[in-house]
Every structure is written in C-alpha cells, then in structure tokens.
Scaffold this active site. Structure first.
Site, PDB file in Angstrom:
ATOM      1  N   GLU A 271      70.097  68.556  37.486  1.00 27.71           N
ATOM      2  CA  GLU A 271      70.678  67.912  36.330  1.00 27.71           C
ATOM      3  C   GLU A 271      71.953  68.743  35.683  1.00 27.71           C
ATOM      4  O   GLU A 271      71.594  68.955  34.446  1.00 27.71           O
ATOM      5  CB  GLU A 271      69.416  67.762  35.008  1.00 27.71           C
ATOM      6  CG  GLU A 271      68.426  67.071  35.712  1.00 27.71           C
ATOM      7  CD  GLU A 271      67.159  67.139  34.717  1.00 27.71           C
ATOM      8  OE1 GLU A 271      67.164  67.722  33.628  1.00 27.71           O
ATOM      9  OE2 GLU A 271      66.038  66.418  34.833  1.00 27.71           O
ATOM     10  N   ARG A 274      77.163  71.061  31.967  1.00 29.43           N
ATOM     11  CA  ARG A 274      78.058  71.909  31.498  1.00 29.43           C
ATOM     12  C   ARG A 274      79.119  72.343  33.129  1.00 29.43           C
ATOM     13  O   ARG A 274      80.173  72.256  33.055  1.00 29.43           O
ATOM     14  CB  ARG A 274      77.663  73.137  31.104  1.00 29.43           C
ATOM     15  CG  ARG A 274      78.835  74.131  30.573  1.00 29.43           C
ATOM     16  CD  ARG A 274      78.050  75.356  30.339  1.00 29.43           C
ATOM     17  NE  ARG A 274      76.943  75.429  29.224  1.00 29.43           N
ATOM     18  CZ  ARG A 274      76.950  75.507  27.952  1.00 29.43           C
ATOM     19  NH1 ARG A 274      78.058  75.529  27.367  1.00 29.43           N
ATOM     20  NH2 ARG A 274      75.848  75.541  27.246  1.00 29.43           N
ATOM     21  N   TYR A 314      77.024  78.756  18.320  1.00 31.28           N
ATOM     22  CA  TYR A 314      76.368  79.453  19.140  1.00 31.28           C
ATOM     23  C   TYR A 314      77.235  80.961  19.174  1.00 31.28           C
ATOM     24  O   TYR A 314      77.108  81.553  20.169  1.00 31.28           O
ATOM     25  CB  TYR A 314      76.302  78.814  20.450  1.00 31.28           C
ATOM     26  CG  TYR A 314      75.931  77.289  20.550  1.00 31.28           C
ATOM     27  CD1 TYR A 314      74.420  77.361  20.380  1.00 31.28           C
ATOM     28  CD2 TYR A 314      76.639  76.388  20.808  1.00 31.28           C
ATOM     29  CE1 TYR A 314      74.158  75.803  20.232  1.00 31.28           C
ATOM     30  CE2 TYR A 314      76.178  75.229  20.898  1.00 31.28           C
ATOM     31  CZ  TYR A 314      74.901  75.172  20.595  1.00 31.28           C
ATOM     32  OH  TYR A 314      74.504  73.747  20.922  1.00 31.28           O
ATOM     33  N   CYS A 341      85.947  73.386   4.700  1.00 29.77           N
ATOM     34  CA  CYS A 341      85.729  74.385   3.889  1.00 29.77           C
ATOM     35  C   CYS A 341      84.188  74.985   4.247  1.00 29.77           C
ATOM     36  O   CYS A 341      83.479  74.661   3.556  1.00 29.77           O
ATOM     37  CB  CYS A 341      85.752  73.557   2.720  1.00 29.77           C
ATOM     38  SG  CYS A 341      87.114  72.939   2.208  1.00 29.77           S
ATOM     39  N   TYR A 369      79.647  69.838  25.705  1.00 26.03           N
ATOM     40  CA  TYR A 369      79.291  70.080  24.663  1.00 26.03           C
ATOM     41  C   TYR A 369      80.740  70.419  23.381  1.00 26.03           C
ATOM     42  O   TYR A 369      80.471  70.985  22.518  1.00 26.03           O
ATOM     43  CB  TYR A 369      78.459  71.143  24.393  1.00 26.03           C
ATOM     44  CG  TYR A 369      77.501  70.995  25.502  1.00 26.03           C
ATOM     45  CD1 TYR A 369      76.353  70.038  25.253  1.00 26.03           C
ATOM     46  CD2 TYR A 369      77.347  71.939  26.596  1.00 26.03           C
ATOM     47  CE1 TYR A 369      75.443  69.631  26.462  1.00 26.03           C
ATOM     48  CE2 TYR A 369      76.036  71.682  27.614  1.00 26.03           C
ATOM     49  CZ  TYR A 369      75.466  70.599  27.481  1.00 26.03           C
ATOM     50  OH  TYR A 369      74.442  70.556  28.336  1.00 26.03           O
TER      51      TYR A 369
HETATM   52  N1  LLP Z   1      68.469  68.953  31.512  1.00 23.03           N
HETATM   53  C1  LLP Z   1      68.006  68.975  30.424  1.00 23.03           C
HETATM   54  C2  LLP Z   1      66.606  68.644  30.218  1.00 23.03           C
HETATM   55  C3  LLP Z   1      68.686  69.520  29.343  1.00 23.03           C
HETATM   56  O1  LLP Z   1      68.081  69.646  28.167  1.00 23.03           O
HETATM   57  C4  LLP Z   1      70.003  70.127  29.670  1.00 23.03           C
HETATM   58  C5  LLP Z   1      70.696  70.491  28.300  1.00 23.03           C
HETATM   59  C6  LLP Z   1      70.697  69.946  30.771  1.00 23.03           C
HETATM   60  C7  LLP Z   1      69.877  69.239  31.628  1.00 23.03           C
HETATM   61  C8  LLP Z   1      71.974  70.266  31.204  1.00 23.03           C
HETATM   62  O2  LLP Z   1      72.312  71.655  31.068  1.00 23.03           O
HETATM   63  P1  LLP Z   1      73.482  72.293  31.345  1.00 23.03           P
HETATM   64  O3  LLP Z   1      73.796  72.075  33.003  1.00 23.03           O
HETATM   65  O4  LLP Z   1      74.731  71.412  30.716  1.00 23.03           O
HETATM   66  O5  LLP Z   1      73.508  73.589  30.880  1.00 23.03           O
HETATM   67  N2  LLP Z   1      75.136  72.622  23.119  1.00 23.03           N
HETATM   68  C9  LLP Z   1      74.848  73.604  23.921  1.00 23.03           C
HETATM   69  C10 LLP Z   1      74.050  73.288  25.221  1.00 23.03           C
HETATM   70  C11 LLP Z   1      72.802  72.566  24.788  1.00 23.03           C
HETATM   71  C12 LLP Z   1      72.016  72.253  26.274  1.00 23.03           C
HETATM   72  C13 LLP Z   1      71.092  71.192  26.009  1.00 23.03           C
HETATM   73  N3  LLP Z   1      70.491  70.537  27.291  1.00 23.03           N
HETATM   74  C14 LLP Z   1      76.228  74.318  24.001  1.00 23.03           C
HETATM   75  O6  LLP Z   1      77.254  73.824  23.693  1.00 23.03           O
HETATM   76  O7  LLP Z   1      76.030  75.298  24.736  1.00 23.03           O
END
Ligand code: LLP
Length: 417
Positions: A271, A274, A314, A341, A369
């Site tokens: 899945e 990013r 973050y 602000c 994101y």
């Molecule tokens: N699968 C599930 C169940 C997830 O909760 C997530 C991300 C992914 C896959 C995808 O993960 P990735 O490959 O994108 O790391 N807003 C935060 C990141 C939150 C991630 C939430 N879940 C940021 O800007 O770093």
C-alpha cells in the site's frame, strides 16, 4: 528519474520551465509530474517480477482524480480509508475490485456501499468492526472478503505522529486477538477470510522494522494453518520513506525481493502512498517581503501552513530552492514563513539563500500529504494543482475562489427577514 531538475540555474518540471508555469497558473501552486508517478509505480511492478501481487496505492497521500486516473491506467489497485476515497477512485476510472479498505472506523453505510461496489477486501481493525461487517453482509445476503490488520508491535523509528505499528497506537489488533478473530471469521457464512495485513508507519527509511513485522506476521500465518485457516494474501502496508534531504532510504527493489523470497506461495499486497507521489510534486511560493531583525531573517511568502502543513505538524524537512537561481538579492539564513497568524506557520527554517522580493521558491518533494492536508484556515482559498507530462501541462484542480469559501454557510435563521 528526477522529474524536477535544474538546467542553467532554472528549475524544470519535466521539459517545462517552472517559471513559465507560474506565469500561466500563478502562485502559490502545486505541480505534479505524471511521468514520475508512472516511473515510481512501475518500479514496484518491476520489483515484484512474476510473484503474484497487487499494488494498492494509498489514496490519502494524494487523491487528485488525475493522479488516481494515471495510476488506474497502469492497472493499479488502491488502499482507501473512506467511502469518499472509494467514490473518488471510481470517478477516476479505478477498479473497486482492486481496492482494499483500511481504517479503524468504517461505519455500516460505508461497509454496505463497499460491499455493493465489490471491493477486494476489508482490512479489519477491531472485533467490533468484524461483527459489523458480518451483520451488514448478512443483511445484504453477501459474503464480505476480509483481512485482519495485525499490530505487530514493531518500532518503525519514525516521527511518533506517523508511527502505527506499536501496541500503543490505535491501529489493528495484537496477534492473540487477531488469531481469535480469524477463527471467528472462518466460522461465519458471510465472511471470507482472504488475508492478513499490517502497516507499521510512514516515512520509514530503514528496512529492518519491515522485516521484523513480516516475520511476526508469518508466525501468525503458520499458527493459522494449525486451525486450517489459509490466507490468500499478505498485505505488507505502505510506509516506505522518500528522501527529503538526500538522505539514504529504502531500496524498493531490495525490500520487495526480500519479501517475495520469504513468502513463497502467498500473493503480496503493498500500500505505498508517499513513495509513489512524494517526489512527483513540488509546491511553489512567491517571496512577498523580506524582514530582518537582530535575531532572525524572515522570507515572508504567499504560501502557508494551510497549503502545506507537514513542516508545522511533523517538524518535517523539505528542501527549499529558488526556481531561478540567478537572484541578485540578499544572502542570509532565512526562515521561510507564510501569512497565517500562527508562529507555527513556516515552510522551512534556517535556509541559506540569496533572496529578493518577487523571487519564487520551490518546496521540494511535496507531492505526498501536501495538498490533501490543506485547509481554508485564515479564509485562504486552496491553491491549484497542475500536472505536467513531457512538454504538456494542464490544471487538475483549479484555484478556489473567495466566494466559494462561504458558499455553504448561511446566516442564523432569526437574522433572515
Ligand atoms: N496504508 C495505511 C493503512 C496507511 O495508514 C498509510 C498511511 C499508508 C498505507 C501509506 O503510507 P505511505 O506509503 O504513504 O507512508 N501525513 C503524514 C503521513 C500519514 C500516513 C498515514 N497512513 C505525513 O505527511 O508524513
């Protein structure tokens, strides 16, 4: 491949000068590279070789329908976490039968709709949810495909806000509970046990927590065999980190090879969010004012935390580069701050740049994101998203208007004559 690169000190998006794109679309602006998205997805595909697999792009990372459509055309599946995301995928030409549905709070209505659309699998995150899916499926006289999300209690060594695989996190269930849920599901007429899944966090740059989680999941797969419960797929989640500041991160090919080598006969689902869209996007912003005091120098730009919240939320780092590096301005160490602000409104801190009013700065690796987490805070219309491919470009989400910000609002009834 690197879709955003410099030639003669000027930043290009594929074959297009970012400067020219700003002339057409204004600032602030998100720019995505279609070819980079395709390249990133194809790297996953290539790494799996002929091992049975399904790449389920995590829609939450960037849910623009042009991005989803690009991936759907490659044959991608999708990881969704809401009915809204599922409807988006379908609107973008994605196939619901390649969607896995994650998230801790699926309600009856969204479960029903997902069943009717014929999704690939529910990633079940609690016993209550398992019962709910069972009863909705039974009332529709259907069989719901399910996977249990195991929380492997592995430290992903990432920012605590994006760590999901520790027992203290709300996601999934521990191995013992998962075992009993699998047994319960296997007895139900309306549930079909398909898989086991986990997702331990995001922006993970070292492969060892992934391998630890995989080994724990495989132990459970073995234990399930003793109960005659055989799973069709193992979903290893997303979480692969990208390089925000030229740091080392996971080699996708090596990682997936070590997964497929450990897992013989089971289909692998992944899945990624990013790692598909992160380096395929930039956020461009204009320097409105420069302000220096004894302690600090601020470059005040037209983009803000409401457009790109990652640095504020973050403390994340994004490279900040001038789109035309021929600036005649002032060389200093700048905090790049926006008009909102709040003191947390910054896009970058302590950056050595030569700046003058009117310069444009690109905040790099902003494809994941970024826009999806944007808001209208301070009544700021959300910025446009555009996509480029070779020398072609077009708007994929137009700039919001000020009127649209309050179009769903109304005066309190008493005040209307
Ligand atoms: N699968 C599930 C169940 C997830 O909760 C997530 C991300 C992914 C896959 C995808 O993960 P990735 O490959 O994108 O790391 N807003 C935060 C990141 C939150 C991630 C939430 N879940 C940021 O800007 O770093």
């Amino acid at each position: 491949m690197n879709a955003f690169n410099f030639q003669n000190n000027c930043l290009y998006a594929e074959s297009l000068l970012v400067k020219d794109l700003i002339k057409s679309y204004g600032s602030p602006l998100y720019i995505y590279s279609k070819s980079q998205i395709e390249f990133n997805w194809n790297l996953f595909k290539k790494s799996f070789g002929d091992h049975p697999h399904l790449i389920c792009y995590a829609v939450k990372a960037n849910s623009n329908i042009a991005v989803l459509n690009t991936l759907a055309k490659l044959g991608s599946g999708f990881d969704i976490v809401s009915l809204g995301e599922l409807e988006r995928v379908i609107a973008a030409g994605g196939n619901p039968s390649k969607c896995v549905y994650s998230g801790v709070a699926k309600n009856e209505y969204s479960i029903q709709k997902a069943l009717e659309y014929g999704i690939y699998c529910f990633n079940v995150e609690s016993e209550g949810e398992l019962d709910c899916i069972d009863s909705v499926a039974s009332s529709l006289n259907m069989t719901a495909p399910i996977s249990i999300r195991v929380n492997p209690n592995v430290d992903a060594n990432t920012h605590p806000y994006i760590s999901t695989g520790l027992a203290e996190n709300k996601f999934g269930v521990g191995a013992d509970i998962a075992f009993s849920m699998f047994k319960k599901a296997a007895l139900s007429e309306n549930l079909k046990v398909c898989g086991l899944d986990y997702h331990i966090g995001s922006q993970i740059t070292d492969v060892s927590p992934f391998i630890e989680a995989l080994d724990r999941a495989l132990e459970l797969v073995e234990k399930l065999k003793t109960e005659n419960i055989l799973i069709d797929h193992l979903d290893i989640g997303g979480g692969i980190g990208v390089s925000y500041d030229q740091e080392e991160t996971i080699n996708i090919e090596d990682y997936l090879n070590s997964v497929t080598n450990r897992v013989d006969q089971i289909k692998i689902l992944v899945e990624p969010g990013r790692s598909i869209v992160g380096n395929a996007g930039i956020f461009v912003t204009k320097v409105e004012y420069l302000k220096q005091n004894n302690l600090k120098s601020f470059a005040i730009v037209d983009g803000a935390m409401n457009d790109l919240i990652r640095p504020s939320l973050y403390q994340s780092y994004h490279q900040a580069v001038l789109i035309d590096d021929n600036s005649k301005g002032i060389n200093d160490t700048w905090d790049i701050v926006g008009p909102v602000c709040e003191s947390t409104d910054f896009l970058a801190k302590d950056r050595n740049l030569t700046l003058e009013k009117g310069d444009y700065i690109a905040i790099m690796t902003a494809g994941a994101y970024g826009f999806v987490l944007s808001s209208n805070y301070n009544s700021r219309p959300r910025v446009p998203e555009i996509m480029v491919s070779g020398n072609k470009h077009s708007t994929i989400r137009k700039r919001e208007t000020i009127d649209s910000l309050y179009e769903n609002e109304s005066l309190f009834e008493d005040e209307i004559d």
